[in-house]
Design a protein around this motif. Structure first.
Motif, PDB file in Angstrom:
ATOM      1  N   ASP A   8       0.837  -1.191   0.000  1.00 27.33           N
ATOM      2  CA  ASP A   8       0.000   0.000   0.000  1.00 27.33           C
ATOM      3  C   ASP A   8       0.875   1.245   0.000  1.00 27.33           C
ATOM      4  O   ASP A   8       2.004   1.238   0.498  1.00 27.33           O
ATOM      5  N   HIS A   9       0.321   2.322  -0.530  1.00 27.77           N
ATOM      6  CA  HIS A   9       1.038   3.588  -0.574  1.00 27.77           C
ATOM      7  C   HIS A   9       0.688   4.464   0.619  1.00 27.77           C
ATOM      8  O   HIS A   9      -0.476   4.566   0.998  1.00 27.77           O
ATOM      9  N   VAL A  10       1.694   5.106   1.160  1.00 28.59           N
ATOM     10  CA  VAL A  10       1.509   6.207   2.103  1.00 28.59           C
ATOM     11  C   VAL A  10       2.171   7.424   1.463  1.00 28.59           C
ATOM     12  O   VAL A  10       3.387   7.448   1.265  1.00 28.59           O
ATOM     13  N   ALA A  11       1.363   8.403   1.081  1.00 25.69           N
ATOM     14  CA  ALA A  11       1.895   9.586   0.393  1.00 25.69           C
ATOM     15  C   ALA A  11       2.416  10.594   1.411  1.00 25.69           C
ATOM     16  O   ALA A  11       1.849  10.738   2.504  1.00 25.69           O
ATOM     17  N   VAL A  83       5.210   8.956  13.924  1.00 26.04           N
ATOM     18  CA  VAL A  83       4.229   8.533  12.923  1.00 26.04           C
ATOM     19  C   VAL A  83       4.724   7.292  12.187  1.00 26.04           C
ATOM     20  O   VAL A  83       3.972   6.322  11.991  1.00 26.04           O
ATOM     21  N   VAL A  84       5.986   7.317  11.785  1.00 25.21           N
ATOM     22  CA  VAL A  84       6.553   6.168  11.079  1.00 25.21           C
ATOM     23  C   VAL A  84       6.527   4.929  11.973  1.00 25.21           C
ATOM     24  O   VAL A  84       6.158   3.823  11.539  1.00 25.21           O
ATOM     25  N   ASP A  91       6.312  -4.020   6.453  1.00 26.56           N
ATOM     26  CA  ASP A  91       6.251  -5.149   5.518  1.00 26.56           C
ATOM     27  C   ASP A  91       5.169  -4.976   4.455  1.00 26.56           C
ATOM     28  O   ASP A  91       5.104  -5.772   3.517  1.00 26.56           O
ATOM     29  N   TYR A  92       4.320  -3.945   4.612  1.00 29.61           N
ATOM     30  CA  TYR A  92       3.176  -3.800   3.707  1.00 29.61           C
ATOM     31  C   TYR A  92       3.051  -2.412   3.088  1.00 29.61           C
ATOM     32  O   TYR A  92       2.362  -2.267   2.085  1.00 29.61           O
ATOM     33  N   ASP A  93       3.675  -1.400   3.666  1.00 31.37           N
ATOM     34  CA  ASP A  93       3.523  -0.022   3.194  1.00 31.37           C
ATOM     35  C   ASP A  93       4.761   0.452   2.441  1.00 31.37           C
ATOM     36  O   ASP A  93       5.883   0.031   2.722  1.00 31.37           O
ATOM     37  N   ARG A  94       4.522   1.364   1.486  1.00 33.38           N
ATOM     38  CA  ARG A  94       5.597   2.018   0.744  1.00 33.38           C
ATOM     39  C   ARG A  94       5.366   3.525   0.812  1.00 33.38           C
ATOM     40  O   ARG A  94       4.267   4.006   0.545  1.00 33.38           O
ATOM     41  N   LEU A  95       6.383   4.283   1.162  1.00 29.55           N
ATOM     42  CA  LEU A  95       6.305   5.732   1.137  1.00 29.55           C
ATOM     43  C   LEU A  95       6.439   6.213  -0.301  1.00 29.55           C
ATOM     44  O   LEU A  95       7.344   5.774  -1.021  1.00 29.55           O
ATOM     45  N   VAL A  96       5.537   7.081  -0.749  1.00 30.20           N
ATOM     46  CA  VAL A  96       5.636   7.658  -2.088  1.00 30.20           C
ATOM     47  C   VAL A  96       5.566   9.176  -1.972  1.00 30.20           C
ATOM     48  O   VAL A  96       4.934   9.733  -1.066  1.00 30.20           O
ATOM     49  N   GLY A 127      15.049   2.760   6.825  1.00 28.40           N
ATOM     50  CA  GLY A 127      14.621   1.434   6.407  1.00 28.40           C
ATOM     51  C   GLY A 127      13.302   1.366   5.673  1.00 28.40           C
ATOM     52  O   GLY A 127      12.893   0.282   5.243  1.00 28.40           O
ATOM     53  N   LEU A 128      12.615   2.509   5.480  1.00 35.43           N
ATOM     54  CA  LEU A 128      11.335   2.493   4.767  1.00 35.43           C
ATOM     55  C   LEU A 128      11.564   2.285   3.271  1.00 35.43           C
ATOM     56  O   LEU A 128      12.503   2.832   2.692  1.00 35.43           O
ATOM     57  N   LEU A 129      10.686   1.526   2.637  1.00 32.93           N
ATOM     58  CA  LEU A 129      10.718   1.380   1.188  1.00 32.93           C
ATOM     59  C   LEU A 129      10.094   2.634   0.575  1.00 32.93           C
ATOM     60  O   LEU A 129       9.008   3.065   0.984  1.00 32.93           O
ATOM     61  N   PHE A 130      10.769   3.210  -0.413  1.00 27.77           N
ATOM     62  CA  PHE A 130      10.359   4.500  -0.981  1.00 27.77           C
ATOM     63  C   PHE A 130      10.354   4.432  -2.502  1.00 27.77           C
ATOM     64  O   PHE A 130      11.213   3.799  -3.123  1.00 27.77           O
ATOM     65  N   ALA A 131       9.378   5.117  -3.121  1.00 23.51           N
ATOM     66  CA  ALA A 131       9.343   5.279  -4.573  1.00 23.51           C
ATOM     67  C   ALA A 131       8.952   6.718  -4.888  1.00 23.51           C
ATOM     68  O   ALA A 131       8.004   7.249  -4.300  1.00 23.51           O
TER      69      ALA A 131
END
Length: 242
Positions: A8-11, A83-84, A91-96, A127-131
């Motif tokens: 899922d995306h977290v903007a 917040v983070v 394991d389920y969220d991606r920062l965009v 360590g957050l996954l980011f796009a």
């Protein structure tokens, strides 16, 4: 990013007092899956009522909004870490974000790194996954505009959003969340056309419209992220751990 099993995306987006290294973050906003937002505001010397802000912002966007008032920039950065820690499913969220850190540079992430160093605060996104959405929107979706034989590329956040999402009711099935909410509808609650106006209002202590501007931007970012997820191959989207 287009598979149903994908994260899922977290903007995320920030507002600042300016672009130089010595400027400060005024607002840091997150838009979460399911249609709710968390904003942190650096009140500094200004008066701020979190509950009043939450009511006004929820009325404006039609979704729940949580506001945390920080006394200064260091407290805002520490609030971002909370917040983070509390809200992200690693394991389920991606920062965009949009042009926060792309191959050509970007603004938001380098700015936050410098402010963390200056304020002596640990990196909040460790360590957050980011796009970053800027590159796939520019290269894989057509945002070229023409007028009188000349062409331009509307590759800003608001420019791309206006072309691809705004007032497009046919996107209901594309951008509706799991609960059936359609977040594609026209949202007139952004009071500014640029971040410079937001900075000017912040300096005057007029915080609500600054929050509205940031909320609108994270909302736009999330929707563009959903378009990228559904219409752009995951191979064309660069992601990394921060």
């Amino acid at each position: 990013m287009h598979e149903k099993s994908d994260r899922d995306h977290v903007a995320w987006d920030i507002e600042t007092t300016g672009f130089g290294w010595s400027e400060e973050i005024t607002v840091s906003g997150f838009w979460f899956p399911g249609g709710h937002a968390t904003l942190l505001v650096n009140a500094g010397p200004h008066a701020a009522d979190a509950e009043a802000f939450e009511r006004r912002l929820a009325e404006a966007c039609g979704a729940p909004v949580s506001v945390t008032v920080a006394d200064d920039e260091a407290a805002l950065l520490k609030g971002m870490r909370r917040v983070v820690f509390e809200r992200f499913e690693r394991d389920y969220d991606r920062l965009v974000a949009y042009n926060a850190e792309s191959w050509k540079g970007g603004f938001d992430l380098p700015f936050v790194r410098t402010r963390c160093i200056r304020q002596g605060v640990d990196w909040p996104f460790d360590g957050l996954l980011f796009a970053d959405l800027w590159d796939p929107v520019k290269k894989r979706l057509n945002t070229t505009t023409t007028a009188y034989g000349a062409s331009d590329d509307a590759n800003s956040l608001t420019g791309a959003y206006d072309l691809l999402c705004d007032r497009n009711e046919s996107l209901g099935d594309v951008l509706g969340d799991a609960e059936g909410h359609a977040w594609y509808r026209d949202r007139p609650y952004d009071p500014f056309e640029d971040s410079g106006s937001a900075a000017a209002h912040y300096r005057e202590g007029d915080l609500l419209p600054v929050l509205e501007h940031n909320l609108a931007d994270v909302h736009r970012t999330w929707e563009l992220g959903e378009l990228v997820r559904r219409f752009v191959s995951s191979k064309d989207v660069t992601e990394k751990k921060l």
